[in-house]
Motif scaffolding. Sequence first.
Motif, PDB file in Angstrom:
ATOM      1  N   PRO A 112      70.438   9.325  47.099  1.00 57.69           N
ATOM      2  CA  PRO A 112      71.533   9.429  47.890  1.00 57.69           C
ATOM      3  C   PRO A 112      72.816   8.526  47.227  1.00 57.69           C
ATOM      4  CG  PRO A 112      69.842   7.559  48.750  1.00 57.69           C
ATOM      5  CD  PRO A 112      69.282   8.862  47.597  1.00 57.69           C
ATOM      6  N   PRO A 113      73.848   8.685  47.482  1.00 55.45           N
ATOM      7  CA  PRO A 113      74.898   7.948  47.155  1.00 55.45           C
ATOM      8  C   PRO A 113      75.083   6.343  47.857  1.00 55.45           C
ATOM      9  CG  PRO A 113      75.717   9.316  48.630  1.00 55.45           C
ATOM     10  CD  PRO A 113      74.331   9.647  48.826  1.00 55.45           C
ATOM     11  N   PRO A 114      75.912   5.563  47.305  1.00 54.80           N
ATOM     12  CA  PRO A 114      75.960   4.333  47.796  1.00 54.80           C
ATOM     13  C   PRO A 114      76.561   4.462  49.055  1.00 54.80           C
ATOM     14  CG  PRO A 114      76.764   4.136  45.632  1.00 54.80           C
ATOM     15  CD  PRO A 114      76.277   5.498  46.103  1.00 54.80           C
ATOM     16  N   PRO A 115      76.766   3.426  50.241  1.00 58.06           N
ATOM     17  CA  PRO A 115      77.566   3.720  51.452  1.00 58.06           C
ATOM     18  C   PRO A 115      78.750   3.650  51.207  1.00 58.06           C
ATOM     19  CG  PRO A 115      76.755   1.359  51.240  1.00 58.06           C
ATOM     20  CD  PRO A 115      76.003   1.986  50.218  1.00 58.06           C
ATOM     21  N   GLU A 116      79.643   4.207  52.322  1.00 56.06           N
ATOM     22  CA  GLU A 116      81.058   4.470  52.098  1.00 56.06           C
ATOM     23  C   GLU A 116      81.842   3.338  52.915  1.00 56.06           C
ATOM     24  OE1 GLU A 116      82.954   5.798  50.116  1.00 56.06           O
ATOM     25  OE2 GLU A 116      81.624   7.050  49.198  1.00 56.06           O
ATOM     26  N   ASN A 117      83.043   3.613  53.278  1.00 53.75           N
ATOM     27  CA  ASN A 117      83.920   2.935  54.173  1.00 53.75           C
ATOM     28  C   ASN A 117      83.851   1.234  53.525  1.00 53.75           C
ATOM     29  OD1 ASN A 117      84.695   5.126  55.607  1.00 53.75           O
ATOM     30  ND2 ASN A 117      82.847   4.916  56.901  1.00 53.75           N
ATOM     31  N   SER A 118      83.716   0.477  54.427  1.00 52.02           N
ATOM     32  CA  SER A 118      83.635  -1.077  54.451  1.00 52.02           C
ATOM     33  C   SER A 118      82.655  -1.267  53.563  1.00 52.02           C
ATOM     34  CB  SER A 118      84.183  -1.852  55.548  1.00 52.02           C
ATOM     35  OG  SER A 118      83.275  -1.646  56.717  1.00 52.02           O
ATOM     36  N   GLY A 119      81.574  -0.961  54.192  1.00 57.12           N
ATOM     37  CA  GLY A 119      80.274  -1.068  53.724  1.00 57.12           C
ATOM     38  C   GLY A 119      79.913  -0.652  52.318  1.00 57.12           C
ATOM     39  N   GLY A 120      80.723   0.283  51.721  1.00 56.07           N
ATOM     40  CA  GLY A 120      80.847   0.936  50.425  1.00 56.07           C
ATOM     41  C   GLY A 120      81.557   0.044  49.618  1.00 56.07           C
ATOM     42  N   ASP A 173      70.013   1.636  40.097  1.00 52.90           N
ATOM     43  CA  ASP A 173      69.528   3.060  40.713  1.00 52.90           C
ATOM     44  C   ASP A 173      70.893   3.978  40.619  1.00 52.90           C
ATOM     45  OD1 ASP A 173      66.960   2.617  40.983  1.00 52.90           O
ATOM     46  OD2 ASP A 173      67.422   1.993  43.125  1.00 52.90           O
ATOM     47  N   SER A 174      72.044   3.266  40.710  1.00 47.90           N
ATOM     48  CA  SER A 174      73.341   4.196  40.652  1.00 47.90           C
ATOM     49  C   SER A 174      74.550   3.363  40.236  1.00 47.90           C
ATOM     50  CB  SER A 174      73.680   4.937  41.964  1.00 47.90           C
ATOM     51  OG  SER A 174      74.154   3.818  43.078  1.00 47.90           O
ATOM     52  N   MET A 175      75.373   3.889  39.625  1.00 47.47           N
ATOM     53  CA  MET A 175      76.592   2.968  39.274  1.00 47.47           C
ATOM     54  C   MET A 175      78.010   3.597  39.562  1.00 47.47           C
ATOM     55  SD  MET A 175      74.886   0.843  37.211  1.00 47.47           S
ATOM     56  CE  MET A 175      76.654   0.203  36.080  1.00 47.47           C
ATOM     57  N   ASP A 176      78.788   2.844  40.079  1.00 39.75           N
ATOM     58  CA  ASP A 176      80.077   3.116  40.400  1.00 39.75           C
ATOM     59  C   ASP A 176      80.839   3.022  39.135  1.00 39.75           C
ATOM     60  OD1 ASP A 176      79.886   3.503  43.120  1.00 39.75           O
ATOM     61  OD2 ASP A 176      80.855   1.785  43.956  1.00 39.75           O
ATOM     62  N   ILE A 177      81.855   3.982  38.783  1.00 42.78           N
ATOM     63  CA  ILE A 177      82.717   3.960  37.556  1.00 42.78           C
ATOM     64  C   ILE A 177      84.095   4.274  38.205  1.00 42.78           C
ATOM     65  CG2 ILE A 177      81.950   6.044  36.819  1.00 42.78           C
ATOM     66  CD1 ILE A 177      82.065   4.865  34.032  1.00 42.78           C
ATOM     67  N   HIS A 178      85.044   3.508  37.840  1.00 43.49           N
ATOM     68  CA  HIS A 178      86.584   3.831  38.218  1.00 43.49           C
ATOM     69  C   HIS A 178      87.189   4.341  37.328  1.00 43.49           C
ATOM     70  CE1 HIS A 178      85.634   1.213  41.703  1.00 43.49           C
ATOM     71  NE2 HIS A 178      84.619   0.440  40.689  1.00 43.49           N
ATOM     72  N   VAL A 179      88.351   5.088  37.663  1.00 44.58           N
ATOM     73  CA  VAL A 179      89.221   5.817  36.610  1.00 44.58           C
ATOM     74  C   VAL A 179      89.533   4.960  35.384  1.00 44.58           C
ATOM     75  CG1 VAL A 179      90.962   7.308  36.449  1.00 44.58           C
ATOM     76  CG2 VAL A 179      89.956   7.013  38.462  1.00 44.58           C
ATOM     77  N   GLY A 180      89.168   5.558  34.174  1.00 44.48           N
ATOM     78  CA  GLY A 180      89.370   5.062  32.952  1.00 44.48           C
ATOM     79  C   GLY A 180      88.598   4.057  32.311  1.00 44.48           C
ATOM     80  N   GLN A 181      87.382   3.863  32.974  1.00 47.03           N
ATOM     81  CA  GLN A 181      86.314   2.913  32.621  1.00 47.03           C
ATOM     82  C   GLN A 181      85.201   3.542  31.892  1.00 47.03           C
ATOM     83  OE1 GLN A 181      84.956   0.805  36.058  1.00 47.03           O
ATOM     84  NE2 GLN A 181      86.860  -0.414  36.025  1.00 47.03           N
ATOM     85  N   PHE A 236      77.546   7.597  39.649  1.00 47.95           N
ATOM     86  CA  PHE A 236      76.508   8.499  38.935  1.00 47.95           C
ATOM     87  C   PHE A 236      75.255   7.893  39.028  1.00 47.95           C
ATOM     88  CE2 PHE A 236      78.085   5.625  35.481  1.00 47.95           C
ATOM     89  CZ  PHE A 236      77.007   5.436  34.675  1.00 47.95           C
ATOM     90  N   ARG A 237      73.973   8.888  39.142  1.00 48.16           N
ATOM     91  CA  ARG A 237      72.801   8.306  39.098  1.00 48.16           C
ATOM     92  C   ARG A 237      71.779   9.528  38.591  1.00 48.16           C
ATOM     93  NH1 ARG A 237      75.957   9.640  43.613  1.00 48.16           N
ATOM     94  NH2 ARG A 237      75.000  11.044  45.126  1.00 48.16           N
ATOM     95  N   ILE A 238      70.685   9.425  38.402  1.00 52.18           N
ATOM     96  CA  ILE A 238      69.710  10.266  37.645  1.00 52.18           C
ATOM     97  C   ILE A 238      68.655  10.423  38.840  1.00 52.18           C
ATOM     98  CG2 ILE A 238      68.367  10.943  35.862  1.00 52.18           C
ATOM     99  CD1 ILE A 238      70.266   9.350  34.130  1.00 52.18           C
ATOM    100  N   GLN A 239      68.064  11.455  39.213  1.00 52.38           N
ATOM    101  CA  GLN A 239      66.975  11.686  39.991  1.00 52.38           C
ATOM    102  C   GLN A 239      65.817  10.774  39.389  1.00 52.38           C
ATOM    103  OE1 GLN A 239      66.484  15.833  40.260  1.00 52.38           O
ATOM    104  NE2 GLN A 239      66.904  15.992  42.456  1.00 52.38           N
ATOM    105  N   GLY A 240      65.088  10.155  40.031  1.00 50.57           N
ATOM    106  CA  GLY A 240      64.012   9.715  39.598  1.00 50.57           C
ATOM    107  C   GLY A 240      63.985   8.555  38.440  1.00 50.57           C
ATOM    108  N   HIS A 241      64.865   8.171  37.972  1.00 45.98           N
ATOM    109  CA  HIS A 241      65.047   7.230  36.800  1.00 45.98           C
ATOM    110  C   HIS A 241      66.041   6.033  37.027  1.00 45.98           C
ATOM    111  CE1 HIS A 241      63.664  11.139  35.239  1.00 45.98           C
ATOM    112  NE2 HIS A 241      63.148  10.563  34.072  1.00 45.98           N
TER     113      HIS A 241
END
Length: 558
Positions: free
Chosen positions: A315-323, A258-266, A235-240
């Motif tokens: 933009p979202p964070p990178p995916e695959n191994s880089g993500g 700028d953005s946060m990964d949040i996993h199931v249940g967190q 999740f992330r917020i435009q411009g904030h």
Amino acid sequence: MGSIRRTPPSFVALPLLCLLAVANAGDPYLFFEWHVTYGTISPLGVPQQGILVNGQFPGPEINSTSNNNIVVNVFNEIDEPLLFTWAGIQQRKNSWQDGTPGTMCPILPGQNYTYQFQVKDQIGSYIYFPTTALHRASGGMGMIKVHSRELIPVPFDNPTEEHSILLGDWYNKGHKTLKRILDSGRSIGKPDGIQINGKSAKVGDAAVEPLVTVEAGKTYRLRVCNVGMKLTVNFRIQGHAMKLVEMEGSHTVQNVYDSMDIHVGQCMSVLVTFDQTPKDYYFVTSSRFFKQVLTSVATIRYVNGNGPASPELPPPPPENSGGIAWSINQFRSFRWNLTASAARPNPQGSYHYGQINITRTIKLSNSRQVVDGKLRFAVNGISHVDGQTPFKLAEYFGKAKQVFKYDLVKDEAEQGDHKVVVAPSVKNATFRNFVEIIFENKEKSVQTWHLDGYSFFAVAIEAGTWTPEKRKNYNLLDAVSRHTIQVYPNSWAAVMTTLDNAGMWNLRSEMRERAYLGQQFYFSVVSPELSLRDEYNLPVGQELCGVVKDLPRLALYT
């Protein structure tokens, strides 16, 4: 449907006296009455049968303060047995109220049950949700907020307001259809989209009502939880930018993201200062580590703002191994705020966990298997099933041998391919042992694990295979004390905790498909003294079922 069985006034008073009065008589009580019903909801724009609490989805908040006693009288007005769990609330000495099939008899249709628990020495953001069948797939979840007491300073200024945001993947199929799919031996497959507080929108959709309305120049607290079934989201917020201040009951070092990964249940809390040009901005949520990127947006609206949100999303964070590397690095940036004054379970030992000798190492490996032509998930080769008798009740009444076998899950998974055993799974644990749990994930999907009744120190996540030499990479100073941990594909995670909360506690995958099909078990933590100092007796009025249904109620602990 039969009539609702109303609780006589004495029912609430007696268990509270037995369970809470000894240590908690001076702490305030909060009383709630919930009616759980079916109702039409449309999280992705498709009408479907949802599970509502007091007519709401998401359900009503439990807004409490540290050490409050919470009393929730739940009336089951749906057509299936029902239980609620209070994920992350460390019910000291009271697994009777944990709300899992291994600890409690379900609330039958047309009946009610009064939960009683205390948010003892806790602060933070948590969720409740139904643990029976696949009910979570249709709703029934909500936020639990635990504030610090006024006399305890919080390590940030009071925000102008705070808002709860429950988000996660969603299926347009109802819980009964999804359960039939799993019971037939198949996977429920990929989700249909992502909901944000029960709604979903795309860029350009007219916002019927904003997710949050803010005033320019002011700071707001957003409590965000992933209540989905399967997917990590970002999740992330435009411009904030977002300042992380709390995670699953712990104040954190206040890094800005700028953005946060949040996993199931967190769950986590961020502070956002809305200091941009007054207009609309998008709150953006998108799936992670999934072939098809699912995205949903919601509108954040400035008071007296002028103009719609920009169609260009951050933009979202990178995916695959880089993500994965990006996400692991973000995990490593999370640090416990050791200078904050706050309620903490077992504060005397909390600061020095890195200096405690490990008593026991438990290595747990998850796996996806086909057993007799049907999909199952397992932990160290054991795929758990619930029974007609809750394991806690069977153990308390001396009937454990009739219901389950202890220690089918070994402390280390066997190497090579072995036949998966489908059985009730309860693992013995020694009271007050300091344990290290290693979660190994050799599958291709991200896992999230949760332990009821405890918080643990999330000391490490790394790619590859764990060995004892990896301990030199542990964070033994300021790892965040929390109750969930993610494990990336072909990676491992290490947590440490003291098993000092007597009771029967569920260790499970937070992915409901995986938990339903066996990726869970229970820790039995028994005090050798059988003392009320360590665990409460069976509550007065507690329902009995299965092989203990007609047994006389006993007070075993003194």
